[in-house]
Design an enzyme around this catalytic site. Structure first.
Site, PDB file in Angstrom:
ATOM      1  N   SER A 101       0.893  -1.250   0.007  1.00 56.88           N
ATOM      2  CA  SER A 101       0.033   0.126   0.159  1.00 56.88           C
ATOM      3  C   SER A 101       0.739   1.142  -0.029  1.00 56.88           C
ATOM      4  O   SER A 101       1.764   1.347  -0.833  1.00 56.88           O
ATOM      5  CB  SER A 101      -0.990  -0.181   1.151  1.00 56.88           C
ATOM      6  OG  SER A 101      -1.900   0.978   0.915  1.00 56.88           O
ATOM      7  N   ASP A 195     -10.250  -4.987  -4.099  1.00 55.14           N
ATOM      8  CA  ASP A 195      -9.625  -3.762  -3.475  1.00 55.14           C
ATOM      9  C   ASP A 195     -10.285  -2.661  -3.324  1.00 55.14           C
ATOM     10  O   ASP A 195     -10.886  -2.013  -4.353  1.00 55.14           O
ATOM     11  CB  ASP A 195      -7.920  -3.551  -3.848  1.00 55.14           C
ATOM     12  CG  ASP A 195      -7.317  -2.588  -3.052  1.00 55.14           C
ATOM     13  OD1 ASP A 195      -8.025  -1.832  -2.143  1.00 55.14           O
ATOM     14  OD2 ASP A 195      -5.990  -2.711  -3.147  1.00 55.14           O
ATOM     15  N   HIS A 225      -7.817  -5.573  -0.375  1.00 51.27           N
ATOM     16  CA  HIS A 225      -6.774  -4.744  -0.169  1.00 51.27           C
ATOM     17  C   HIS A 225      -5.586  -5.369   0.441  1.00 51.27           C
ATOM     18  O   HIS A 225      -4.216  -4.850   0.057  1.00 51.27           O
ATOM     19  CB  HIS A 225      -7.070  -3.531   0.484  1.00 51.27           C
ATOM     20  CG  HIS A 225      -6.089  -2.571   0.784  1.00 51.27           C
ATOM     21  ND1 HIS A 225      -5.208  -1.760  -0.599  1.00 51.27           N
ATOM     22  CD2 HIS A 225      -5.417  -1.869   1.881  1.00 51.27           C
ATOM     23  CE1 HIS A 225      -4.452  -1.171   0.015  1.00 51.27           C
ATOM     24  NE2 HIS A 225      -4.445  -1.085   1.362  1.00 51.27           N
TER      25      HIS A 225
END
Length: 244
Positions: A101, A195, A225
């Site tokens: 991320s 996601d 995610h």
């Protein structure tokens, strides 16, 4: 070994865990308000230890066990943290970065700084420039930011996310999605198509902007995610070992 040392660009004591071994050094970079003890970091640690691979994970300043104030953190500061710890434990030799991320944004920035020392990079729902496409402020958030120096948003993963003035003001200096990303080492981008935090098409955009040709995007149709399921982690480990 675990350590807490004054390595931060602004004097913060940075917590990290380093396992000596063969190169290239494998480095895991966590996401926003995440720590170095998550499931992906632990799984990579176990795998690195089993194959005698040098491995590093850390908490950014203001996060986890590291010193400093979280609300003073920023993309630039956290990238500097990463480079400082790498230089401390692995001053020469190749480095393979794995970023989750926001850690994917930092990995891309650190990868550019490492230049020829970068052996490869793996992004897990990499989120470069999330302050542009993911932090469009409402009026209430603007008032909160002006009054408190930060605003909050709910999180599906624990305490609410806090976004500071320091983060927002610093981010424009580190945007990547408005030009070429100067990385020629092999890159693999893993992304779940379920996601709901980072659009999976962003990984396609990253791939298009990377300077190198050895770039692959791997989409996991039912992945979310976090990509923390057993099958997701197996895919991550296989991808890392391919680049090692």
């Amino acid at each position: 070994m675990s350590s807490l040392q004054q390595l931060g660009h602004h004097g913060a004591a940075l917590a990290y865990r380093f396992t000596p071994g063969a190169g290239p050094l494998l480095v895991f970079l966590p996401g926003y308000m995440s720590e170095m003890t998550g499931s992906k970091a632990e799984a990579l640690s176990d795998r690195a230890r089993s194959r005698g691979q040098a491995y590093l994970r850390l908490d950014y300043s203001g996060c986890g066990a590291s010193g400093g104030a979280f609300l003073e953190g920023s993309i630039g500061r956290w990238t500097a943290d990463v480079l400082a710890v790498i230089q401390h434990v692995w001053p020469a030799g190749q480095v393979l970065l794995v970023g989750s991320s926001m850690g994917g944004w930092i990995a891309l920035l650190a990868g550019q700084a490492l230049k020829d020392r970068l052996a490869g990079l793996v992004g897990i729902a990499a989120a470069p420039d999330f302050t542009v496409w993911g932090l469009k402020l409402g009026e209430a958030e603007r008032r909160q930011l002006e009054a408190n120096g930060f605003f909050t948003r709910p999180s599906d993963y624990g305490e609410p996310y806090r976004y500071s003035r320091a983060l927002i003001d610093d981010a424009p200096r580190h945007l990547l999605m408005d030009g070429q990303i100067a990385i020629t080492a092999p890159v693999r981008l893993l992304h779940g198509q379920c996601d709901d935090a980072v659009p999976w098409r962003l990984s396609l955009d990253i791939a298009a902007r990377l300077a190198g040709g050895d770039v692959q995007v791997r989409l996991i149709k039912d992945g979310d995610h976090r990509l923390s399921r057993e099958s997701d982690i197996a895919a991550l480990i296989a991808t890392v070992e391919e680049l090692l």
